[in-house]
Design a protein around this motif. Structure first.
Motif, mmCIF file in Angstrom:
data_model
loop_
_atom_site.group_PDB
_atom_site.id
_atom_site.type_symbol
_atom_site.label_atom_id
_atom_site.label_comp_id
_atom_site.label_asym_id
_atom_site.label_seq_id
_atom_site.Cartn_x
_atom_site.Cartn_y
_atom_site.Cartn_z
ATOM 1 N N VAL B 92 31.802 51.228 35.731
ATOM 2 C CA VAL B 92 32.736 51.198 34.605
ATOM 3 C C VAL B 92 34.122 50.788 35.095
ATOM 4 O O VAL B 92 34.786 49.933 34.508
ATOM 5 C CB VAL B 92 32.787 52.571 33.902
ATOM 6 C CG1 VAL B 92 33.906 52.606 32.867
ATOM 7 C CG2 VAL B 92 31.456 52.886 33.262
ATOM 8 N N GLY B 93 34.515 51.364 36.221
ATOM 9 C CA GLY B 93 35.841 51.076 36.753
ATOM 10 C C GLY B 93 36.017 49.585 37.043
ATOM 11 O O GLY B 93 37.040 48.982 36.688
ATOM 12 N N ALA B 98 37.934 44.005 36.128
ATOM 13 C CA ALA B 98 37.691 42.586 35.837
ATOM 14 C C ALA B 98 38.302 42.201 34.494
ATOM 15 O O ALA B 98 38.853 41.102 34.336
ATOM 16 C CB ALA B 98 36.192 42.304 35.847
ATOM 17 N N SER B 99 38.207 43.097 33.512
ATOM 18 C CA SER B 99 38.737 42.778 32.187
ATOM 19 C C SER B 99 40.253 42.616 32.229
ATOM 20 O O SER B 99 40.827 41.847 31.469
ATOM 21 C CB SER B 99 38.405 43.868 31.167
ATOM 22 O OG SER B 99 37.150 44.396 31.399
ATOM 23 N N ILE B 100 40.877 43.358 33.128
ATOM 24 C CA ILE B 100 42.339 43.239 33.227
ATOM 25 C C ILE B 100 42.715 42.050 34.114
ATOM 26 O O ILE B 100 43.593 41.252 33.781
ATOM 27 C CB ILE B 100 42.944 44.539 33.793
ATOM 28 C CG1 ILE B 100 42.722 45.686 32.796
ATOM 29 C CG2 ILE B 100 44.442 44.376 34.064
ATOM 30 C CD1 ILE B 100 43.033 47.054 33.353
ATOM 31 N N ALA B 101 41.982 41.915 35.224
ATOM 32 C CA ALA B 101 42.332 40.882 36.206
ATOM 33 C C ALA B 101 42.144 39.476 35.636
ATOM 34 O O ALA B 101 42.956 38.580 35.899
ATOM 35 C CB ALA B 101 41.477 41.058 37.459
ATOM 36 N N THR B 102 41.098 39.264 34.873
ATOM 37 C CA THR B 102 40.789 37.914 34.406
ATOM 38 C C THR B 102 41.947 37.309 33.597
ATOM 39 O O THR B 102 42.437 36.233 33.954
ATOM 40 C CB THR B 102 39.479 37.916 33.595
ATOM 41 O OG1 THR B 102 38.462 38.462 34.433
ATOM 42 C CG2 THR B 102 39.096 36.521 33.161
ATOM 43 N N PRO B 103 42.453 37.960 32.577
ATOM 44 C CA PRO B 103 43.540 37.302 31.837
ATOM 45 C C PRO B 103 44.921 37.537 32.457
ATOM 46 O O PRO B 103 45.838 36.767 32.203
ATOM 47 C CB PRO B 103 43.452 37.952 30.460
ATOM 48 C CG PRO B 103 42.872 39.314 30.714
ATOM 49 C CD PRO B 103 41.992 39.186 31.910
ATOM 50 N N LEU B 116 38.658 40.856 42.917
ATOM 51 C CA LEU B 116 37.355 40.935 42.246
ATOM 52 C C LEU B 116 36.281 41.022 43.312
ATOM 53 O O LEU B 116 36.518 40.694 44.474
ATOM 54 C CB LEU B 116 37.150 39.706 41.359
ATOM 55 C CG LEU B 116 38.052 39.667 40.108
ATOM 56 C CD1 LEU B 116 37.894 38.357 39.365
ATOM 57 C CD2 LEU B 116 37.759 40.856 39.199
ATOM 58 N N PHE B 117 35.078 41.425 42.913
ATOM 59 C CA PHE B 117 33.986 41.607 43.870
ATOM 60 C C PHE B 117 34.487 42.363 45.098
ATOM 61 O O PHE B 117 34.349 41.912 46.237
ATOM 62 C CB PHE B 117 33.349 40.262 44.244
ATOM 63 C CG PHE B 117 32.492 39.735 43.124
ATOM 64 C CD1 PHE B 117 31.148 40.088 43.012
ATOM 65 C CD2 PHE B 117 33.049 38.920 42.140
ATOM 66 C CE1 PHE B 117 30.382 39.626 41.956
ATOM 67 C CE2 PHE B 117 32.282 38.468 41.088
ATOM 68 C CZ PHE B 117 30.949 38.810 40.985
ATOM 69 N N VAL B 118 35.136 43.458 44.797
ATOM 70 C CA VAL B 118 35.640 44.403 45.771
ATOM 71 C C VAL B 118 36.855 43.868 46.553
ATOM 72 O O VAL B 118 37.913 44.472 46.562
ATOM 73 C CB VAL B 118 34.539 44.860 46.771
ATOM 74 C CG1 VAL B 118 35.090 45.966 47.675
ATOM 75 C CG2 VAL B 118 33.310 45.365 46.018
ATOM 76 N N ASP B 119 36.686 42.683 47.209
ATOM 77 C CA ASP B 119 37.733 42.321 48.145
ATOM 78 C C ASP B 119 38.195 40.861 48.048
ATOM 79 O O ASP B 119 38.793 40.335 48.963
ATOM 80 C CB ASP B 119 37.238 42.602 49.578
ATOM 81 C CG ASP B 119 38.422 42.912 50.499
ATOM 82 O OD1 ASP B 119 39.469 43.330 49.936
ATOM 83 O OD2 ASP B 119 38.304 42.717 51.705
ATOM 84 N N LEU B 131 35.038 34.244 38.559
ATOM 85 C CA LEU B 131 34.637 35.533 39.138
ATOM 86 C C LEU B 131 34.784 36.687 38.133
ATOM 87 O O LEU B 131 33.956 37.601 38.106
ATOM 88 C CB LEU B 131 35.459 35.826 40.397
ATOM 89 C CG LEU B 131 35.157 34.903 41.593
ATOM 90 C CD1 LEU B 131 35.895 35.401 42.836
ATOM 91 C CD2 LEU B 131 33.660 34.850 41.864
ATOM 92 N N GLY B 132 35.827 36.642 37.308
ATOM 93 C CA GLY B 132 36.061 37.745 36.353
ATOM 94 C C GLY B 132 34.875 37.955 35.418
ATOM 95 O O GLY B 132 34.221 39.014 35.461
ATOM 96 N N PRO B 133 34.545 36.960 34.615
ATOM 97 C CA PRO B 133 33.390 37.131 33.705
ATOM 98 C C PRO B 133 32.107 37.419 34.476
ATOM 99 O O PRO B 133 31.278 38.204 34.013
ATOM 100 C CB PRO B 133 33.310 35.786 32.991
ATOM 101 C CG PRO B 133 34.707 35.246 33.061
ATOM 102 C CD PRO B 133 35.254 35.714 34.384
ATOM 103 N N LEU B 134 31.971 36.778 35.656
ATOM 104 C CA LEU B 134 30.749 37.001 36.440
ATOM 105 C C LEU B 134 30.632 38.487 36.808
ATOM 106 O O LEU B 134 29.560 39.102 36.662
ATOM 107 C CB LEU B 134 30.782 36.138 37.704
ATOM 108 C CG LEU B 134 29.474 36.113 38.511
ATOM 109 C CD1 LEU B 134 28.350 35.518 37.661
ATOM 110 C CD2 LEU B 134 29.649 35.313 39.796
#
Lengths: 214, 384
Positions: B92-93, B98-103, B116-119, B131-134
């Motif tokens: 969930v976290g 990702a939802s925040i980072a993408t836009p 994203l993807f941890v690192d 990467l965000g949507p993925l």
């Protein structure tokens, strides 16, 4: 002769009043519970009392207990207890009080007016009146020991136990006083009982014998 | 649902750990365990693998074995809650990340760009929009496919540690049966006493009174001169007495076992009792074959009593009775459109229904808000 009645069922108490009135008794009071009965006895000093076993408030054996209480207050108070069912224990408790003048009858007997009035007079006079069913159960239970009696002697025994005197037994069985006297003598001899005089003592002796013979 | 369950378990594991000093309190441990067991049971039921045992009696008092198991379960709960709840939290976290980072990746300072993807830091729109949507899709897939088995695993462990052993189930059942059997015997005894009382005080007393009057009449018949009016009065009273005795005897017999039930069975008896109600009643009968006699009698009394209430107290203009049987239960619903407000304490009708129903280990519910409508629902087991 003045009577105090303890009976909560109006149908039955009015029936009793009617019947007793015609037979020449005077109903001094009708109580509807045990306490009322004891108080009425104190107040009216009746010659004889009639008590229903079941009375308010418990509708169990209030009547028996009220009768015993009244007899403690007034030793020898004649009490005829009426019940819709036969319970040996009640008969035994009544007989255990000192002195005569106790009766225990099924309510059914009331409708045979002559027999009922006889029983009531007998109780009033200090005698005993035990219901034939009570005695029949005792006689039946006694079994072996009274097998030595003839059929006629067993009849006489049962009537003695009910509280009848020789004359009444003779009338009931249609035989002479003399014959009854002989039967009674034989019964006492065969059962090994000391000959008692007529009346309550004799009833107690016979009942005690029947009670012991199990 | 499963995500929420896992997050809840994680949180509760933390709370449990924090509550370590309270572990030895048996009531608290049992309460906490019972709560979690019913949660776990719900998860398992929702996933189509029903638990072996419902949680009846989970709060049973003073059961040492149950308390011991609850206390034993606490550390198990801390471990499983943390281990299995953590993936849900991470999942969930990271969806949130990702939802925040993408836009909004550009809004963060250069040295502190979201990863994203941890690192993997997000340096440009291309990375953010791939990467965000993925990450979101992958984690949603995890939530969809991986977390439910984890939740079920957690629930299974919880139920396994806390569930009854077979002999405990039997002991509970025996306790229930012992209690209901005592109630049956009580109810039976009370019923016998009532019948005896009715016969003794009613019919038998009337017969004695009749016999007395006939005895006096017979005696007075031969009086000279004869008082005809007196004798006639006695005979009339005796005659009336016989009629009353018969009516009373009928009432007693009906209260022992309704003759209509013996003659027509439960469906016929219910048809008769609804037809006789002062308020129009719509009757729906399901299959009522082979209902045990004792159950049929209680069902009949329930409907008769409830309809008596309807016509006497509810002010209803219409009522409905539904009776039907499933494999092992007979259910009855009696409803009306009256003004409601029915109360067990007023009169003995509803209390009588409850007494008879509970004697057979059944349940009776009365729903009667002020203003109406009133619904009486009774369930009786009948497949012993």
């Amino acid at each position: 002769m003045r009577v105090v009645i303890a009976e909560d069922n109006v149908l039955l108490s009015t029936g009793l009043e009617l019947l007793l009135g015609r037979a020449g008794f005077q109903v001094a009071a009708v109580a509807t519970d045990g306490d009322g009965f004891v108080a009425a006895v104190r107040e009216h000093r009746p010659d004889v009392t009639i008590v229903d076993v079941r009375l308010p408030p418990t509708f169990r054996d209030e009547g028996i207990r009220a009768a015993l209480r009244a007899r403690r207050e007034t030793p020898g108070l004649p009490v005829l207890v009426l019940s819709q069912y036969v319970e040996q224990q009640y008969a035994a408790e009544l007989l255990a009080t000192s002195g005569g003048g106790v009766g225990y009858l099924l309510k059914d007997r009331v409708s045979r007016v002559d027999g009922f009035v006889d029983a009531l007079r007998r109780v009033a006079a200090g005698g005993t009146a035990m219901d034939p069913e009570v005695i029949a159960a005792l006689v039946q239970r006694a079994g072996d020991p009274i097998a030595v009696l003839t059929a006629r002697e067993r009849e006489v025994l049962a009537l003695m136990a009910q509280g009848l005197d020789n004359t009444a037994i003779g009338q009931r069985l249609g035989i002479t006083d003399n014959a009854i006297h002989k039967h009674v003598g034989n019964i006492f001899a065969k059962l090994g009982l000391a000959v008692s005089d007529s009346g309550h003592r004799r009833v107690l002796a016979v009942l005690a014998y029947l009670n012991a013979a199990r | 649902m499963t995500v929420r369950y896992l997050l809840g378990s994680l949180l509760s594991a933390v709370v449990t750990l924090a509550g370590l000093p309270l572990w030895p309190v048996p009531r608290l441990a049992r309460f906490w365990a019972a709560r979690h067991r019913s949660r776990a049971t719900r998860v398992l039921a929702g996933s189509g693998s029903p638990p072996r045992q419902a949680d009846a009696g989970a709060d049973g008092d003073g059961d040492g074995e149950r308390t011991a198991r609850a206390v034993l379960w606490l550390p198990v709960h801390v471990v499983t809650g943390l281990v299995l709840g953590l993936p849900a939290l991470l999942c969930v976290g990271n969806i949130v990340v990702a939802s925040i980072a993408t836009p909004l990746w550009w809004a963060f300072p250069l040295a502190d760009r979201p990863r994203l993807f941890v690192d993997i830091p997000v340096p440009d729109w291309t990375t953010a929009l791939t990467l965000g949507p993925l990450q979101i899709v992958l984690l949603l897939a995890v939530a969809r496919w991986v977390l439910p088995p984890l939740a079920r695993l957690h629930a299974r462990i919880c139920v396994a540690v806390l569930s009854y052993r077979t002999n405990e189930q039997l002991a509970d059942r025996v306790a229930v049966l012992t209690r209901t059997r005592a109630e049956v015997l009580d109810a039976h005894g009370a019923e016998l006493r009532r019948i005896e009382r009715d016969l003794h005080d009613g019919t038998q007393a009337r017969l004695v009174a009749i016999a007395m009057r006939l005895a006096v009449a017979r005696d007075a018949f031969t009086d000279v001169p004869r008082d005809d009016a007196f004798v006639e009065g006695l005979i009339r009273e005796a005659h009336e007495g016989v009629e009353e005795a018969m009516a009373e005897l009928r009432t007693v017999i009906r209260s022992v076992y309704p003759p209509i039930l013996a003659d027509r069975g439960l469906d016929g008896a219910l048809t008769a009792v609804t037809a006789g109600c002062a308020v129009p009643v719509k009757l729906e009968l399901g299959d009522l074959e082979r209902v045990p006699a004792a159950v049929a009698a209680v069902a009949y009394f329930t409907v008769a009593e409830a309809l008596t209430n309807v016509s006497k107290h509810s002010g209803a203009t219409g009522a409905g009775v539904r009776a039907g049987r499933t494999a092992d239960r007979l259910s009855l619903v009696i409803c009306d459109n009256g003004h409601g407000g029915a109360d067990d304490r007023q009169g003995t009708g509803l209390a009588g229904i409850r007494r008879r129903v509970s004697a057979l280990d059944g349940t009776a519910t009365v729903d009667s808000p002020a203003g109406g409508p009133t619904t009486v629902t009774v369930e009786l087991p009948c497949g012993w």
